[in-house]
Design a protein around this motif. Structure first.
Motif, mmCIF file in Angstrom:
data_model
loop_
_atom_site.group_PDB
_atom_site.id
_atom_site.type_symbol
_atom_site.label_atom_id
_atom_site.label_comp_id
_atom_site.label_asym_id
_atom_site.label_seq_id
_atom_site.Cartn_x
_atom_site.Cartn_y
_atom_site.Cartn_z
ATOM 1 N N LEU A 87 17.863 61.869 0.341
ATOM 2 C CA LEU A 87 17.115 60.846 1.074
ATOM 3 C C LEU A 87 17.642 60.694 2.498
ATOM 4 O O LEU A 87 16.865 60.553 3.446
ATOM 5 N N ALA A 88 18.960 60.698 2.645
ATOM 6 C CA ALA A 88 19.542 60.596 3.985
ATOM 7 C C ALA A 88 19.124 61.786 4.844
ATOM 8 O O ALA A 88 18.794 61.643 6.034
ATOM 9 N N SER A 89 19.110 62.974 4.246
ATOM 10 C CA SER A 89 18.693 64.169 4.975
ATOM 11 C C SER A 89 17.227 64.087 5.368
ATOM 12 O O SER A 89 16.838 64.488 6.474
ATOM 13 N N LEU A 90 16.399 63.559 4.464
ATOM 14 C CA LEU A 90 14.971 63.427 4.743
ATOM 15 C C LEU A 90 14.733 62.527 5.956
ATOM 16 O O LEU A 90 14.011 62.892 6.891
ATOM 17 N N VAL A 91 15.349 61.341 5.937
ATOM 18 C CA VAL A 91 15.131 60.386 7.025
ATOM 19 C C VAL A 91 15.702 60.914 8.341
ATOM 20 O O VAL A 91 15.032 60.919 9.382
ATOM 21 N N ALA A 92 16.954 61.375 8.285
ATOM 22 C CA ALA A 92 17.597 61.850 9.507
ATOM 23 C C ALA A 92 16.891 63.076 10.069
ATOM 24 O O ALA A 92 16.670 63.193 11.284
ATOM 25 N N GLY A 93 16.517 63.996 9.201
ATOM 26 C CA GLY A 93 15.855 65.210 9.655
ATOM 27 C C GLY A 93 14.486 64.933 10.251
ATOM 28 O O GLY A 93 14.120 65.511 11.273
ATOM 29 N N ALA A 94 13.708 64.058 9.602
ATOM 30 C CA ALA A 94 12.371 63.746 10.101
ATOM 31 C C ALA A 94 12.446 63.095 11.477
ATOM 32 O O ALA A 94 11.691 63.454 12.391
ATOM 33 N N LEU A 95 13.359 62.133 11.649
ATOM 34 C CA LEU A 95 13.495 61.472 12.941
ATOM 35 C C LEU A 95 14.003 62.442 14.006
ATOM 36 O O LEU A 95 13.555 62.412 15.161
ATOM 37 N N SER A 96 14.943 63.292 13.612
ATOM 38 C CA SER A 96 15.478 64.264 14.560
ATOM 39 C C SER A 96 14.411 65.258 15.004
ATOM 40 O O SER A 96 14.288 65.582 16.191
ATOM 41 N N MET A 97 13.610 65.742 14.054
ATOM 42 C CA MET A 97 12.542 66.681 14.394
ATOM 43 C C MET A 97 11.528 66.026 15.318
ATOM 44 O O MET A 97 11.075 66.631 16.301
ATOM 45 N N ALA A 98 11.148 64.776 15.009
ATOM 46 C CA ALA A 98 10.167 64.081 15.840
ATOM 47 C C ALA A 98 10.686 63.895 17.259
ATOM 48 O O ALA A 98 9.977 64.150 18.241
ATOM 49 N N ALA A 99 11.934 63.453 17.376
ATOM 50 C CA ALA A 99 12.515 63.245 18.702
ATOM 51 C C ALA A 99 12.610 64.557 19.469
ATOM 52 O O ALA A 99 12.297 64.629 20.670
ATOM 53 N N GLY A 100 13.037 65.608 18.787
ATOM 54 C CA GLY A 100 13.168 66.906 19.439
ATOM 55 C C GLY A 100 11.834 67.444 19.929
ATOM 56 O O GLY A 100 11.735 67.978 21.038
ATOM 57 N N GLU A 101 10.790 67.318 19.101
ATOM 58 C CA GLU A 101 9.468 67.793 19.507
ATOM 59 C C GLU A 101 8.942 66.999 20.696
ATOM 60 O O GLU A 101 8.358 67.563 21.619
ATOM 61 N N TRP A 102 9.127 65.692 20.661
ATOM 62 C CA TRP A 102 8.620 64.868 21.757
ATOM 63 C C TRP A 102 9.295 65.241 23.075
ATOM 64 O O TRP A 102 8.632 65.436 24.092
ATOM 65 N N VAL A 103 10.623 65.351 23.031
ATOM 66 C CA VAL A 103 11.367 65.704 24.246
ATOM 67 C C VAL A 103 10.977 67.096 24.728
ATOM 68 O O VAL A 103 10.776 67.324 25.929
ATOM 69 N N SER A 104 10.850 68.046 23.804
ATOM 70 C CA SER A 104 10.528 69.422 24.170
ATOM 71 C C SER A 104 9.150 69.529 24.820
ATOM 72 O O SER A 104 8.995 70.134 25.890
ATOM 73 N N VAL A 105 8.136 68.953 24.176
ATOM 74 C CA VAL A 105 6.772 69.064 24.698
ATOM 75 C C VAL A 105 6.633 68.282 26.003
ATOM 76 O O VAL A 105 5.986 68.740 26.953
ATOM 77 N N ARG A 106 7.218 67.088 26.048
ATOM 78 C CA ARG A 106 7.138 66.294 27.276
ATOM 79 C C ARG A 106 7.837 67.021 28.432
ATOM 80 O O ARG A 106 7.332 67.074 29.557
ATOM 81 N N GLY A 107 9.000 67.601 28.147
ATOM 82 C CA GLY A 107 9.720 68.341 29.185
ATOM 83 C C GLY A 107 8.947 69.545 29.674
ATOM 84 O O GLY A 107 8.919 69.841 30.875
ATOM 85 N N GLN A 108 8.278 70.257 28.737
ATOM 86 C CA GLN A 108 7.484 71.420 29.124
ATOM 87 C C GLN A 108 6.340 71.010 30.047
ATOM 88 O O GLN A 108 6.048 71.690 31.038
ATOM 89 N N ALA A 109 5.686 69.886 29.732
ATOM 90 C CA ALA A 109 4.590 69.412 30.570
ATOM 91 C C ALA A 109 5.090 69.016 31.954
ATOM 92 O O ALA A 109 4.438 69.293 32.969
ATOM 93 N N GLU A 110 6.253 68.382 32.020
ATOM 94 C CA GLU A 110 6.800 67.965 33.311
ATOM 95 C C GLU A 110 7.187 69.164 34.168
ATOM 96 O O GLU A 110 6.978 69.168 35.389
ATOM 97 N N VAL A 111 7.738 70.190 33.532
ATOM 98 C CA VAL A 111 8.059 71.411 34.274
ATOM 99 C C VAL A 111 6.790 72.061 34.818
ATOM 100 O O VAL A 111 6.735 72.515 35.976
ATOM 101 N N ALA A 112 5.737 72.100 33.997
ATOM 102 C CA ALA A 112 4.472 72.693 34.441
ATOM 103 C C ALA A 112 3.872 71.895 35.599
ATOM 104 O O ALA A 112 3.326 72.479 36.548
#
Length: 267
Positions: A87-112
């Motif tokens: 359960l701890a892995s599920l919660v931590a992993g889901a939040l980490s993946m969401a944060a990572g995707e948001w930062v990655s996609v937002r950063g890519q758009a800003e660079v473009a």
């Protein structure tokens, strides 16, 4: 209704030697329209970041939590410890993946957007230089010089000149990055779903039975994910599903073996 062929139309023998105008049919036209519609729909999902985030999310959830569960179970931990760890892995992993995707996609758009601004500034300083680069880039894609020159001028006179020009020169634009919200939410939800599947048996069983059930459920889910990915990409579903299953199996065996060797909770 099939549109009539123009007398001065394309030289089909040179342009599409596999096709004959006399064989054109309404059924083929309709089928071609369906293929193009499917391609556009897929392109929109890819551009939005949903497909990439979804595949990464569910696959990472499956592999991460199965490996953790097997590692903890391999160390002879109590079922309650396995459930809590999962359960701890599920919660931590889901939040980490969401944060990572948001930062990655937002950063890519800003660079473009930064590249689009650079193109805009270059156009302000010297339009001939920009047109020269656009023409050269289009010629590298197979256009003849006259067509490339006309296309370059047309690109830079449009309302979205910087966006279109950046896509030609750099291969990207701010729109291509997709939506950070879509990527984050897709990744979070599907990681959680993937991580929950191997954990489910531990709410109803323990020991070797729960371990076997986790492995079987994850294997089936991996086959489904791999097969769906293979079909959507136009490759063989069986081959892609098998590759997906092999990756999960290798990762699981390594983690379970480490847990057995350590004899303690290693995650």
């Amino acid at each position: 209704m099939i549109a009539p062929m123009e007398p001065s139309g394309p030289d089909w023998d040179a342009l599409a030697p596999h096709w004959r105008p006399g064989h054109r049919s309404a059924e083929d036209d309709a089928a071609a329209e369906r293929e193009l519609a499917a391609m556009r729909a897929t392109a929109e999902r890819v551009a939005g970041g949903g497909i990439r985030a979804a595949v990464l999310g569910v696959n990472d959830g499956l592999v991460t939590n199965l490996c953790l569960i097997l590692g903890v179970a391999g160390a002879a931990a109590e079922p309650g410890t396995v459930r809590l760890s999962g359960l701890a892995s599920l919660v931590a992993g889901a939040l980490s993946m969401a944060a990572g995707e948001w930062v990655s996609v937002r950063g890519q758009a800003e660079v473009a957007r930064g590249m689009e601004q650079s193109l805009h500034e270059a156009w302000r300083l010297s339009p001939p230089v920009v047109l020269g680069h656009l023409t050269a880039s289009l010629r590298e894609r197979g256009l003849d010089r006259e067509t490339a020159v006309r296309a370059s001028r047309g690109v830079m006179t449009g309302r979205a000149a910087s966006r279109a020009g950046t896509r030609i020169l750099a291969g990207v634009s701010a729109e291509d990055a997709g939506s950070p919200v879509v990527a984050a939410v897709s990744s979070l939800l599907l990681f959680a779903v993937g991580a929950l599947l191997p954990l489910l048996p531990w709410f109803f069983a323990a020991g070797d039975g729960a371990v076997l059930a986790s492995v079987v459920i994850t294997a089936l889910a991996s086959l489904v994910v791999g097969g769906a990915l293979g079909r959507s990409a136009g490759r063989g579903a069986v081959r892609t599903a098998g590759r997906q299953l092999l990756i999960v199996a290798l990762a699981s065996l390594v983690t379970y073996g480490l847990g057995r060797l350590a004899g303690t909770s290693v995650m």
